[in-house]
Enzyme design. Structure first.
Site, mmCIF file in Angstrom:
data_model
loop_
_atom_site.group_PDB
_atom_site.id
_atom_site.type_symbol
_atom_site.label_atom_id
_atom_site.label_comp_id
_atom_site.label_asym_id
_atom_site.label_seq_id
_atom_site.Cartn_x
_atom_site.Cartn_y
_atom_site.Cartn_z
ATOM 1 N N CYS A 105 0.692 -1.016 0.107
ATOM 2 C CA CYS A 105 -0.164 0.052 -0.009
ATOM 3 C C CYS A 105 0.860 1.278 -0.044
ATOM 4 O O CYS A 105 1.708 1.512 1.006
ATOM 5 C CB CYS A 105 -0.810 -0.081 1.205
ATOM 6 S SG CYS A 105 -1.930 1.308 1.479
ATOM 7 N N CYS A 112 -3.367 14.854 3.506
ATOM 8 C CA CYS A 112 -4.489 14.504 2.658
ATOM 9 C C CYS A 112 -5.391 15.921 2.672
ATOM 10 O O CYS A 112 -5.797 16.300 3.931
ATOM 11 C CB CYS A 112 -5.279 13.343 2.631
ATOM 12 S SG CYS A 112 -6.624 13.382 1.189
ATOM 13 N N CYS A 119 -10.714 9.646 8.865
ATOM 14 C CA CYS A 119 -9.442 9.261 8.420
ATOM 15 C C CYS A 119 -8.313 9.975 9.099
ATOM 16 O O CYS A 119 -8.294 11.247 9.183
ATOM 17 C CB CYS A 119 -9.274 9.637 7.057
ATOM 18 S SG CYS A 119 -7.604 9.152 6.243
ATOM 19 N N GLU A 165 -4.614 11.679 -1.357
ATOM 20 C CA GLU A 165 -5.722 11.452 -2.594
ATOM 21 C C GLU A 165 -4.963 11.486 -4.123
ATOM 22 O O GLU A 165 -4.574 12.355 -4.535
ATOM 23 C CB GLU A 165 -6.801 12.452 -2.602
ATOM 24 C CG GLU A 165 -7.670 12.547 -3.648
ATOM 25 C CD GLU A 165 -8.365 10.996 -3.778
ATOM 26 O OE1 GLU A 165 -8.922 10.478 -3.169
ATOM 27 O OE2 GLU A 165 -8.102 10.588 -5.304
ATOM 28 N N SER A 196 -7.143 4.071 -5.647
ATOM 29 C CA SER A 196 -8.096 4.217 -4.619
ATOM 30 C C SER A 196 -8.613 5.867 -4.690
ATOM 31 O O SER A 196 -7.656 6.475 -4.332
ATOM 32 C CB SER A 196 -7.940 3.762 -3.367
ATOM 33 O OG SER A 196 -9.016 4.074 -2.552
ATOM 34 N N SER A 218 -14.106 5.019 -2.596
ATOM 35 C CA SER A 218 -14.444 5.169 -1.155
ATOM 36 C C SER A 218 -15.653 5.754 -1.367
ATOM 37 O O SER A 218 -15.828 6.958 -1.134
ATOM 38 C CB SER A 218 -13.347 5.947 -0.466
ATOM 39 O OG SER A 218 -12.160 5.447 -0.639
ATOM 40 N N ASN A 220 -18.711 4.773 1.000
ATOM 41 C CA ASN A 220 -18.856 5.159 2.395
ATOM 42 C C ASN A 220 -20.108 5.743 3.081
ATOM 43 O O ASN A 220 -20.099 5.801 4.311
ATOM 44 C CB ASN A 220 -17.578 6.065 3.325
ATOM 45 C CG ASN A 220 -16.097 5.669 2.765
ATOM 46 O OD1 ASN A 220 -16.163 4.247 2.529
ATOM 47 N ND2 ASN A 220 -15.304 6.266 2.762
HETATM 48 N N1 SAH Z 1 -7.611 8.839 -0.531
HETATM 49 C C1 SAH Z 1 -7.719 7.399 -1.063
HETATM 50 C C2 SAH Z 1 -6.958 6.502 -0.768
HETATM 51 C C3 SAH Z 1 -6.352 6.436 0.649
HETATM 52 S S1 SAH Z 1 -7.507 5.881 1.789
HETATM 53 C C4 SAH Z 1 -9.413 7.198 -0.646
HETATM 54 O O1 SAH Z 1 -9.719 7.841 0.351
HETATM 55 O O2 SAH Z 1 -9.796 6.521 -1.241
HETATM 56 C C5 SAH Z 1 -7.889 4.134 1.866
HETATM 57 C C6 SAH Z 1 -9.057 3.536 2.479
HETATM 58 O O3 SAH Z 1 -9.191 3.746 3.799
HETATM 59 C C7 SAH Z 1 -10.389 4.454 1.860
HETATM 60 O O4 SAH Z 1 -11.239 3.533 1.375
HETATM 61 C C8 SAH Z 1 -10.914 4.954 3.126
HETATM 62 O O5 SAH Z 1 -12.275 5.069 3.119
HETATM 63 C C9 SAH Z 1 -10.301 3.917 4.135
HETATM 64 N N2 SAH Z 1 -10.259 4.696 5.607
HETATM 65 C C10 SAH Z 1 -9.930 5.868 5.863
HETATM 66 N N3 SAH Z 1 -10.018 5.986 7.067
HETATM 67 C C11 SAH Z 1 -10.260 4.856 7.796
HETATM 68 C C12 SAH Z 1 -10.617 4.133 9.258
HETATM 69 N N4 SAH Z 1 -10.136 4.991 10.193
HETATM 70 N N5 SAH Z 1 -10.851 2.989 9.133
HETATM 71 C C13 SAH Z 1 -11.080 2.111 8.220
HETATM 72 N N6 SAH Z 1 -10.987 2.660 6.930
HETATM 73 C C14 SAH Z 1 -10.538 3.889 6.772
HETATM 74 FE FE1 SF4 Z 2 -7.822 11.631 2.033
HETATM 75 FE FE2 SF4 Z 2 -8.624 9.001 1.535
HETATM 76 FE FE3 SF4 Z 2 -8.263 9.995 4.218
HETATM 77 FE FE4 SF4 Z 2 -10.310 10.754 2.737
HETATM 78 S S1 SF4 Z 2 -9.749 8.634 3.449
HETATM 79 S S2 SF4 Z 2 -8.885 12.095 4.068
HETATM 80 S S3 SF4 Z 2 -9.458 10.964 0.662
HETATM 81 S S4 SF4 Z 2 -6.581 9.384 2.635
#
Ligand code: SAH
Ligand code: SF4
Length: 355
Positions: A105, A112, A119, A165, A196, A218, A220
């Site tokens: 990964c 971000c 996140c 991102e 992603s 993502s 969600n």
């Molecule tokens: N920025 C991109 C890629 C990195 S995040 C994106 O958001 O897709 C990778 C994944 O982790 C995303 O699907 C996000 O929804 C998930 N994610 C973020 N914070 C999380 C958390 N605290 N617990 C579980 N999954 C989480």
């Molecule tokens: Fe950025 Fe992906 Fe985290 Fe959202 S989940 S803040 S887009 S890294």
């Protein structure tokens, strides 16, 4: 930084320096086939060319400042450029679990700006884009670290699910993908690279044109109201637009999108949510990854109970969807989804210039 160059770019570059293009092939193969990290060690090249590469287009990956190993075998690598930029890569071996895939990964930014409320990476305010060379450097540094473990410890898949991102650092991410795909280099197939995104709609269209990797979204949430609350980016590109981008994406035959769905207690985890999700995705080839929230101290949300998660999953399966529960990996070293940046944050803060 030379690691972000394709073979052809190396050929062109050495030609502009007055050398035969074939020397460019030699550099490329030294880096990617032989794992050489200093031009001075490419013995087939003239000394003058080696010096030129070291001075102008170095091929040395940033070494990890720290490697942490989880009790489940997950390895977290922390990189730092000594300034604002700290970033992480996570190696997730699954061979032991009989799946035959070892996923790396990678990060695309050192924080971000998207600001998802669940996140950790979102809480890192100062950040920058990683260069293509820094993205490829993560792959090479991890590959070198795994070498002593023998042939079983090999990166088979790459996911852009680390910090950042990817589609807000579009050019560098696409360039890194192109380098990963090089047949005589890292040789990943487009099936084994997943980008992603939180849903940068115009860039999804661009990605479809630029490089045909796998795509994860993502999502969600199943209503714009909830999605905007937990992912402010939804104000700009709401669910209908995001799914519209998927419907017109030039997906290769027999491929599926990955839909990621972080489950937050009492926010988006009801049976009605699962039903709405099934309806929203109707007609789109997907597999769904359910991610019960990985808790950390920067989110107000809680993780749903196992029973709630199972009910949600069952509801999707009943409607014919492949819905998988992602077991968090490397939680003990804050390496699971959404936890990245936690351990580096103090370092980042210390190195920030006073405002
Ligand atoms: N920025 C991109 C890629 C990195 S995040 C994106 O958001 O897709 C990778 C994944 O982790 C995303 O699907 C996000 O929804 C998930 N994610 C973020 N914070 C999380 C958390 N605290 N617990 C579980 N999954 C989480
Ligand atoms: Fe950025 Fe992906 Fe985290 Fe959202 S989940 S803040 S887009 S890294």
């Amino acid at each position: 930084m030379g690691l972000g160059l394709t073979r052809e770019a190396w050929r062109e570059l050495v030609a502009t320096w007055g050398h035969s293009k074939f020397r460019g092939d030699q550099v490329f193969e030294a880096v990617f086939r032989k794992g050489i990290g200093h031009a001075s060690e490419i013995s087939t090249l003239a000394h003058e060319l080696r010096a030129k590469i070291d001075a102008e287009m170095p091929i040395t990956p940033v070494p990890p400042a720290q490697v942490q190993v989880s009790t489940d075998g997950t390895r977290k690598y922390q990189f730092s450029d000594g300034a604002v930029g700290a970033y992480e890569a996570v190696y997730i071996p699954e061979v032991a679990a009989g799946r035959g895939t070892n996923t790396l990964c990678v990060s695309s930014q050192t924080g971000c700006a998207v600001g998802c409320k669940f996140c950790f990476t979102a809480s890192i305010k100062r950040h920058r884009d990683l260069t293509a060379g820094e993205i490829i450097g993560q792959v090479l540094a991890v590959r070198a670290d795994l070498l002593p473990q023998g042939p079983g410890a090999q990166i088979t898949n790459i996911v852009f699910m680390g910090m950042g991102e990817p589609l807000l650092n579009f050019d560098n991410v696409v360039q890194a993908c192109k380098v990963m795909l090089e047949p005589m280099g890292l040789s990943f197939s487009t099936r084994r690279i997943t980008v992603s995104t939180s849903g940068i709609v115009p860039r999804i269209d661009d990605l479809g044109r630029a490089v045909n990797t796998q795509l994860a979204i993502s999502l969600n949430a199943t209503t714009d109201e909830i999605r905007t609350k937990i992912m402010p980016i939804n104000k700009k590109w709401p669910i209908a637009e995001l799914l519209g981008a998927l419907r017109r994406y030039p997906l290769a035959p027999r491929r599926r999108f990955t839909i990621e769905y972080v489950l937050l207690k009492d926010i988006n985890d009801s049976v009605e949510d699962a039903q709405r999700l099934a309806k929203l995705l109707d007609g789109i080839p997907v597999k769904i990854n359910l991610l019960p929230l990985n808790a950390h101290n920067k989110t107000p949300f809680e993780t749903p109970s196992r029973a709630t998660v199972a009910r949600f999953q069952e509801e999707l399966r009943k409607r014919g969807y492949g819905a998988w529960l992602r077991t968090p990996r490397g939680q003990d070293i804050a390496a699971a989804c959404g936890q990245l940046g936690e351990a580096v944050l103090p370092t980042v803060l210390q190195t920030l210039p006073a405002a």
